[in-house]
Design a protein around this motif. Structure first.
Motif, PDB file in Angstrom:
ATOM      1  N   LEU A  50       0.845  -1.179   0.000  1.00 21.95           N
ATOM      2  CA  LEU A  50       0.000   0.000   0.000  1.00 21.95           C
ATOM      3  C   LEU A  50       0.885   1.235   0.000  1.00 21.95           C
ATOM      4  O   LEU A  50       1.862   1.312   0.759  1.00 21.95           O
ATOM      5  N   LEU A  51       0.573   2.186  -0.867  1.00 22.55           N
ATOM      6  CA  LEU A  51       1.268   3.465  -0.861  1.00 22.55           C
ATOM      7  C   LEU A  51       0.413   4.470  -0.108  1.00 22.55           C
ATOM      8  O   LEU A  51      -0.748   4.691  -0.458  1.00 22.55           O
ATOM      9  N   ALA A  88       4.653   6.777   0.969  1.00 21.06           N
ATOM     10  CA  ALA A  88       5.404   5.792   1.756  1.00 21.06           C
ATOM     11  C   ALA A  88       4.818   4.402   1.535  1.00 21.06           C
ATOM     12  O   ALA A  88       3.602   4.229   1.463  1.00 21.06           O
ATOM     13  N   GLN A  89       5.692   3.403   1.424  1.00 20.59           N
ATOM     14  CA  GLN A  89       5.254   2.034   1.194  1.00 20.59           C
ATOM     15  C   GLN A  89       4.893   1.379   2.521  1.00 20.59           C
ATOM     16  O   GLN A  89       5.645   1.436   3.496  1.00 20.59           O
ATOM     17  N   CYS A  90       3.727   0.727   2.554  1.00 21.12           N
ATOM     18  CA  CYS A  90       3.230   0.080   3.767  1.00 21.12           C
ATOM     19  C   CYS A  90       2.875  -1.373   3.462  1.00 21.12           C
ATOM     20  O   CYS A  90       2.805  -1.787   2.308  1.00 21.12           O
ATOM     21  N   ARG A  91       2.600  -2.107   4.512  1.00 18.78           N
ATOM     22  CA  ARG A  91       2.115  -3.472   4.336  1.00 18.78           C
ATOM     23  C   ARG A  91       0.743  -3.471   3.671  1.00 18.78           C
ATOM     24  O   ARG A  91      -0.030  -2.524   3.834  1.00 18.78           O
ATOM     25  N   GLN A  92       0.458  -4.537   2.951  1.00 18.05           N
ATOM     26  CA  GLN A  92      -0.856  -4.691   2.321  1.00 18.05           C
ATOM     27  C   GLN A  92      -1.824  -5.146   3.418  1.00 18.05           C
ATOM     28  O   GLN A  92      -1.804  -6.290   3.847  1.00 18.05           O
ATOM     29  N   ILE A  93      -2.679  -4.243   3.887  1.00 18.51           N
ATOM     30  CA  ILE A  93      -3.492  -4.507   5.077  1.00 18.51           C
ATOM     31  C   ILE A  93      -4.948  -4.866   4.753  1.00 18.51           C
ATOM     32  O   ILE A  93      -5.735  -5.113   5.670  1.00 18.51           O
ATOM     33  N   MET A 136       2.432   4.548  11.026  1.00 20.08           N
ATOM     34  CA  MET A 136       3.561   4.520  10.120  1.00 20.08           C
ATOM     35  C   MET A 136       4.844   4.330  10.920  1.00 20.08           C
ATOM     36  O   MET A 136       4.857   4.463  12.151  1.00 20.08           O
ATOM     37  N   ALA A 137       5.929   4.049  10.209  1.00 21.70           N
ATOM     38  CA  ALA A 137       7.210   3.846  10.880  1.00 21.70           C
ATOM     39  C   ALA A 137       7.647   5.097  11.637  1.00 21.70           C
ATOM     40  O   ALA A 137       8.345   5.010  12.649  1.00 21.70           O
ATOM     41  N   GLN A 161      -7.193   3.484  -5.006  1.00 19.38           N
ATOM     42  CA  GLN A 161      -6.984   3.004  -6.367  1.00 19.38           C
ATOM     43  C   GLN A 161      -6.150   1.728  -6.302  1.00 19.38           C
ATOM     44  O   GLN A 161      -5.103   1.695  -5.681  1.00 19.38           O
ATOM     45  N   MET A 162      -6.663   0.690  -6.960  1.00 22.75           N
ATOM     46  CA  MET A 162      -5.964  -0.591  -7.015  1.00 22.75           C
ATOM     47  C   MET A 162      -5.452  -0.790  -8.433  1.00 22.75           C
ATOM     48  O   MET A 162      -6.199  -0.610  -9.405  1.00 22.75           O
ATOM     49  N   GLY A 163      -4.202  -1.139  -8.567  1.00 19.81           N
ATOM     50  CA  GLY A 163      -3.606  -1.311  -9.881  1.00 19.81           C
ATOM     51  C   GLY A 163      -4.357  -2.320 -10.729  1.00 19.81           C
ATOM     52  O   GLY A 163      -4.706  -3.413 -10.253  1.00 19.81           O
ATOM     53  N   PHE A 164      -4.601  -1.972 -11.999  1.00 18.52           N
ATOM     54  CA  PHE A 164      -5.329  -2.860 -12.908  1.00 18.52           C
ATOM     55  C   PHE A 164      -5.027  -2.428 -14.332  1.00 18.52           C
ATOM     56  O   PHE A 164      -5.250  -1.269 -14.696  1.00 18.52           O
ATOM     57  N   CYS A 165      -4.537  -3.364 -15.152  1.00 19.58           N
ATOM     58  CA  CYS A 165      -4.184  -3.046 -16.534  1.00 19.58           C
ATOM     59  C   CYS A 165      -5.358  -3.381 -17.452  1.00 19.58           C
ATOM     60  O   CYS A 165      -5.659  -4.562 -17.682  1.00 19.58           O
ATOM     61  N   PHE A 166      -5.999  -2.372 -17.993  1.00 21.87           N
ATOM     62  CA  PHE A 166      -7.156  -2.575 -18.858  1.00 21.87           C
ATOM     63  C   PHE A 166      -6.754  -3.233 -20.180  1.00 21.87           C
ATOM     64  O   PHE A 166      -7.512  -4.031 -20.740  1.00 21.87           O
ATOM     65  N   ARG A 167      -5.582  -2.908 -20.688  1.00 19.46           N
ATOM     66  CA  ARG A 167      -5.155  -3.501 -21.957  1.00 19.46           C
ATOM     67  C   ARG A 167      -4.983  -5.003 -21.811  1.00 19.46           C
ATOM     68  O   ARG A 167      -5.459  -5.774 -22.661  1.00 19.46           O
TER      69      ARG A 167
END
Length: 275
Positions: free
Chosen positions: A149-150, A154-159, A216-217, A229-235
């Motif tokens: 998770l951004l 900052a990068q975080c754990r996927q919660i 956060m840390a 927003q969750m990453g997803f490639c439409f192509r």
């Protein structure tokens, strides 16, 4: 500063057993304005709204994800032994504020065309997905080793837990869900009043634990924004059949849409319009 315990990792479909998911070949219908579709294609994401921030259209459900009225007093009466000031009702409310949904319909109906994705001068589009392939794609994204998770850069754990299910439409004022046992918070995410039954909704939910706080840390407490927003490639989804087709509204600027999608390597079938 003492080491804090790591936030719990999110799981893939941990509540599948209590939800109703359709067959893998079920088609799903997602309404979007042309502008929002092109933005999502360009930036490669699926948009999730926090369930307490839904304002899709005038008359949208203000109780999305909320505790049932008949459950509230019972939930308020249950207290945690180590935190007596914190009730089950508080837990459900906090869980709701950490739950996001991306919504589809299992039916290509006049209702969804009339009520969703209005207000764009380029018109609207209905994206037709195959449920099983979409599920496989999204689960694969969250299972990837580099998933994180951004938050404010900052990068975080996927919660977040991801779940899939059709919404159950109940008599909102009389239905009770906390007898004989208190329900899992995700149950409220998949309940709506009968007034919304025409939606025939399937939703994908992302939910974080409703207890405690996420730090956060550097010690900052994480806030949960109104949307994710969750990453997803439409192509890729178009190429492998996850996306079956694009349906256009009668007022859609089809030439503009086709030209813009082709810039991203997507060639929608010509002449695929709404009923």
């Amino acid at each position: 500063m003492a080491d804090r315990p790591l936030a719990p990792q999110g799981f893939i479909e941990p509540h599948a057993g209590m939800l109703n998911a359709p067959a893998a070949d079920q088609l799903l219908y997602k309404m979007m304005t042309v502008d929002n579709l092109l933005r999502s294609v360009r930036d490669s994401y699926f948009h999730f709204n926090r369930v307490d921030h839904y304002t899709d259209f005038p008359g949208a459900d203000p109780n999305d994800g909320v505790q049932l009225p008949r459950d509230l007093s019972g939930n308020e009466g249950v207290r945690f032994e180590k935190a007596p000031e914190f009730s089950a009702a508080d837990y459900y409310a906090r869980s709701r504020s950490r739950t996001y949904a991306c919504c589809f319909s299992v039916e290509n109906s006049e209702f969804i065309w009339a009520n969703y994705a209005n207000g764009c001068n380029k018109g609207k589009v209905c994206i037709v997905f195959e449920f099983g392939k979409l599920r496989e794609t999204l689960n694969g994204i969250l299972q990837a080793d580099n998933t994180a998770l951004l938050y404010n850069g900052a990068q975080c754990r996927q919660i977040f837990n991801i779940n899939y299910g059709t919404v159950s439409y109940v008599d909102w004022e009389s239905h009770q869900g906390n007898i004989p046992y208190l329900p899992n918070p995700v149950a409220y995410t998949y309940l709506k009043g009968k007034a919304f039954a025409e939606e025939k909704e399937l939703r994908i939910s992302l939910s974080a634990l409703g207890m405690g706080h996420f730090a956060m840390a550097d010690g900052r407490t994480m806030e949960f924004p109104p949307s994710l927003q969750m990453g997803f490639c439409f192509r890729t989804a178009m190429a492998n059949g996850t996306i079956r087709q694009f349906l256009r509204s009668s007022d859609c600027d089809g030439a503009f849409l086709q030209t813009e999608l082709e810039k991203f390597g997507i060639a929608p079938a010509p002449g695929s319009d709404s009923p």
